[in-house]
Design an enzyme around this catalytic site. Structure first.
Site, PDB file in Angstrom:
ATOM      1  N   ARG A 258       0.850  -1.192   0.000  1.00 17.57           N
ATOM      2  CA  ARG A 258       0.000   0.000   0.000  1.00 17.57           C
ATOM      3  C   ARG A 258       0.878   1.230   0.000  1.00 17.57           C
ATOM      4  O   ARG A 258       1.721   1.368   0.878  1.00 17.57           O
ATOM      5  CB  ARG A 258      -0.786   0.028   1.313  1.00 17.57           C
ATOM      6  CG  ARG A 258      -2.178  -0.343   1.309  1.00 17.57           C
ATOM      7  CD  ARG A 258      -2.853   0.201   2.564  1.00 17.57           C
ATOM      8  NE  ARG A 258      -2.673  -0.565   3.778  1.00 17.57           N
ATOM      9  CZ  ARG A 258      -2.020  -0.123   4.846  1.00 17.57           C
ATOM     10  NH1 ARG A 258      -1.450   1.066   4.867  1.00 17.57           N
ATOM     11  NH2 ARG A 258      -1.922  -0.867   5.922  1.00 17.57           N
ATOM     12  N   HIS A 262      -4.048   2.745   5.352  1.00 18.51           N
ATOM     13  CA  HIS A 262      -5.049   1.688   5.120  1.00 18.51           C
ATOM     14  C   HIS A 262      -6.354   2.294   4.594  1.00 18.51           C
ATOM     15  O   HIS A 262      -6.919   1.862   3.594  1.00 18.51           O
ATOM     16  CB  HIS A 262      -5.307   0.940   6.439  1.00 18.51           C
ATOM     17  CG  HIS A 262      -6.489   0.048   6.418  1.00 18.51           C
ATOM     18  ND1 HIS A 262      -6.480  -1.155   5.752  1.00 18.51           N
ATOM     19  CD2 HIS A 262      -7.726   0.187   6.944  1.00 18.51           C
ATOM     20  CE1 HIS A 262      -7.676  -1.728   5.881  1.00 18.51           C
ATOM     21  NE2 HIS A 262      -8.441  -0.928   6.597  1.00 18.51           N
ATOM     22  N   TYR A 271       3.163   2.299  12.348  1.00 22.58           N
ATOM     23  CA  TYR A 271       3.548   0.883  12.283  1.00 22.58           C
ATOM     24  C   TYR A 271       4.416   0.511  11.075  1.00 22.58           C
ATOM     25  O   TYR A 271       4.791  -0.643  10.937  1.00 22.58           O
ATOM     26  CB  TYR A 271       2.289  -0.012  12.318  1.00 22.58           C
ATOM     27  CG  TYR A 271       1.268   0.291  11.220  1.00 22.58           C
ATOM     28  CD1 TYR A 271       1.390  -0.283   9.968  1.00 22.58           C
ATOM     29  CD2 TYR A 271       0.218   1.168  11.457  1.00 22.58           C
ATOM     30  CE1 TYR A 271       0.477   0.013   8.965  1.00 22.58           C
ATOM     31  CE2 TYR A 271      -0.700   1.463  10.461  1.00 22.58           C
ATOM     32  CZ  TYR A 271      -0.568   0.884   9.221  1.00 22.58           C
ATOM     33  OH  TYR A 271      -1.467   1.178   8.232  1.00 22.58           O
TER      34      TYR A 271
HETATM   35  C1  LIG Z   1     -15.333  -9.366   9.009  1.00 20.70           C
HETATM   36  C2  LIG Z   1     -14.560  -8.103   9.264  1.00 20.70           C
HETATM   37  N1  LIG Z   1     -13.736  -8.028  10.325  1.00 20.70           N
HETATM   38  C3  LIG Z   1     -13.034  -6.897  10.545  1.00 20.70           C
HETATM   39  C4  LIG Z   1     -13.156  -5.830   9.680  1.00 20.70           C
HETATM   40  C5  LIG Z   1     -12.344  -4.549   9.934  1.00 20.70           C
HETATM   41  N2  LIG Z   1     -11.259  -4.456   8.935  1.00 20.70           N
HETATM   42  C6  LIG Z   1     -11.399  -3.664   7.860  1.00 20.70           C
HETATM   43  S1  LIG Z   1     -10.094  -3.778   6.851  1.00 20.70           S
HETATM   44  C7  LIG Z   1      -9.317  -4.897   7.843  1.00 20.70           C
HETATM   45  C8  LIG Z   1      -7.969  -5.451   7.479  1.00 20.70           C
HETATM   46  C9  LIG Z   1      -7.995  -6.195   6.193  1.00 20.70           C
HETATM   47  O1  LIG Z   1      -6.694  -6.529   5.820  1.00 20.70           O
HETATM   48  P1  LIG Z   1      -6.369  -7.275   4.490  1.00 20.70           P
HETATM   49  O2  LIG Z   1      -7.299  -8.408   4.291  1.00 20.70           O
HETATM   50  O3  LIG Z   1      -4.921  -7.571   4.482  1.00 20.70           O
HETATM   51  O4  LIG Z   1      -6.740  -6.224   3.342  1.00 20.70           O
HETATM   52  P2  LIG Z   1      -6.151  -4.779   3.046  1.00 20.70           P
HETATM   53  O5  LIG Z   1      -7.061  -3.813   3.734  1.00 20.70           O
HETATM   54  O6  LIG Z   1      -4.746  -4.722   3.525  1.00 20.70           O
HETATM   55  O7  LIG Z   1      -6.241  -4.640   1.561  1.00 20.70           O
HETATM   56  C10 LIG Z   1     -10.089  -5.165   8.959  1.00 20.70           C
HETATM   57  C11 LIG Z   1      -9.700  -6.095  10.030  1.00 20.70           C
HETATM   58  C12 LIG Z   1     -14.035  -5.950   8.596  1.00 20.70           C
HETATM   59  N3  LIG Z   1     -14.188  -4.976   7.694  1.00 20.70           N
HETATM   60  N4  LIG Z   1     -14.714  -7.093   8.387  1.00 20.70           N
END
Ligand SMILES: Cc1ncc(C[n+]2csc(CCOP(=O)(O)OP(=O)(O)O)c2C)c(N)n1
Length: 380
Positions: A258, A262, A271
């Site tokens: 990224r 986020h 971080y």
């Molecule tokens: C089921 C669920 N749990 C928690 C969240 C909160 N949340 C939003 S983004 C995220 C991290 C996702 O990380 P990743 O799968 O690596 O995708 P990235 O955002 O890095 O593209 C979390 C925990 C959510 N949206 N849905």
């Protein structure tokens, strides 16, 4: 003998074609026409510039919180370029380039990330599901669509996307397992950008790669350079052809980074080190691809400037259209938020709706009163 080794595949490939210095492995270079290469470039650039503009708007209070896509353009574009209009595209929420290529309008993004559900309505004829924020749940939808294709004996393929964090969700396991058991024509693409918000990937799994999980699910898997649009294109092409010919699902892990927080509500400085960011910034996908196009004489400075200007005008026009639209009564009424979730609204929500309606009414009455008292003061 009670105990003996069971031979299982213990290796997956890593694929890189265009490296961070735009050096090319010509033996692996895909055969894409000038027109195809420019199309890929245009959508990657549109996604990047759209992302940058949305950030400015968010900082000005003209856009809600949203996840940025900068840095993920190669994974999205390199993969989606392999599917046809009537195949299925099931994104998570960072695949802006691919969505635009599939026919989403910039208006979809501006509306969606401003909280208007109209942003999730796909334009006519676009076989895509909207963004999916509940992590990994879209993978089950994709597996289901793939299973339906088999039942209908149709040759459509499904491309779906998820993050490294999503790979630790139960939904991800269920989707990969079901797709494998039913040999569903689904290509699972993991955008491994190395962080789930602030959690680095090594803190949420002990395995070396995400791609190696394919072995356990009984499907082909590959890891590729996710900042190399050519590598993503080739890896996905193989998987799509296999799926279309009855070979079942595949798992592709595309390693990327990224370039942004986020979401607009995050501060990655808490971080990620500057040195790490700098290292990955130099590997970013768009500049590398642009260099390749220049080296190949597919793109010139003048043509690049023309595309930039065209994109700039397109973004401005879409922004203005959405800002006009969202001022209309149909969009601007806060009561809308109660009106689209339930057919029969539950009593607790009805009570909240009534309270808000009353509040809005008295606010409007107060506004009218102060306007008319202003007018009468002016008259005196
Ligand atoms: C089921 C669920 N749990 C928690 C969240 C909160 N949340 C939003 S983004 C995220 C991290 C996702 O990380 P990743 O799968 O690596 O995708 P990235 O955002 O890095 O593209 C979390 C925990 C959510 N949206 N849905």
């Amino acid at each position: 003998m009670p105990r003996k080794p069971i031979p299982i595949p213990h290796q997956i490939d890593y694929l890189s074609i265009l490296d961070e210095n735009a050096e090319l492995d010509t033996s692996l270079e895909p055969k894409l026409s000038k027109e195809e290469l420019l199309t890929m470039y245009r959508y990657m650039l549109l996604a990047r510039r759209g992302d940058e503009r949305m950030l400015l708007m968010q900082r000005q209070g003209r856009m809600g919180t949203f996840p940025q896509s900068s840095g993920h353009e190669a994974v999205s574009m390199g993969s989606v370029f392999n599917i046809n209009k009537n195949d299925w595209h099931v994104p998570a929420y960072r695949e802006y380039a691919g969505c635009l290529y599939r026919g989403w309008k910039l208006e979809n993004f501006f509306l969606y990330w401003n909280g208007f559900e109209e942003g999730a309505r796909m334009p006519e004829g676009v076989n895509d599901l909207p963004f999916c924020v509940p992590i990994a749940s879209q993978l089950l939808h994709a597996a289901g669509i793939g299973m339906a294709m088999n039942i209908r004996k149709e040759k459509q393929v499904v491309l779906t996307y998820f993050g490294d964090g999503a790979s630790s969700e139960g939904d991800c396991h269920e989707a990969l397992n079901f797709a494998s058991v039913f040999q569903a024509p689904v290509v699972f693409i993991c955008l491994n950008n190395q962080y789930a918000i602030s959690v680095p990937v090594h803190k949420q799994m002990r395995n070396e790669t995400i791609a190696q999980r394919a072995i356990a699910y009984g499907m082909p898997g590959i890891r590729c350079d996710g900042n190399d649009v050519l590598a993503v294109y080739v890896a996905t092409k193989e998987a799509v052809e296999r799926a279309r010919n009855g070979g079942g699902p595949s798992l592709i892990e595309a390693v990327t980074y990224r370039l942004t927080p986020h979401t607009t509500a995050d501060d990655p400085k808490k971080y990620r080190s500057d040195a790490e960011h700098q290292k990955w910034f130099l590997r970013e996908p768009l500049g590398r691809f642009r260099k390749y196009l220049f080296n190949k004489k597919v793109l010139t400075e003048a043509e690049d400037a023309r595309i930039e200007a065209e994109i700039d005008a397109e973004i401005k026009a879409a922004m203005q259209a959405v800002e006009q639209l969202t001022k209309t009564d149909e969009y601007a009424n806060p009561l809308n938020m109660f009106d689209y979730l339930y057919h029969d609204i539950p009593p607790s929500l009805q009570a909240q709706r009534d309270e808000l309606a009353k509040h809005l009414e008295s606010k409007n009455a107060a506004k009218k009163a102060s306007k008319s008292s202003g007018k009468s003061k002016q008259a005196h």
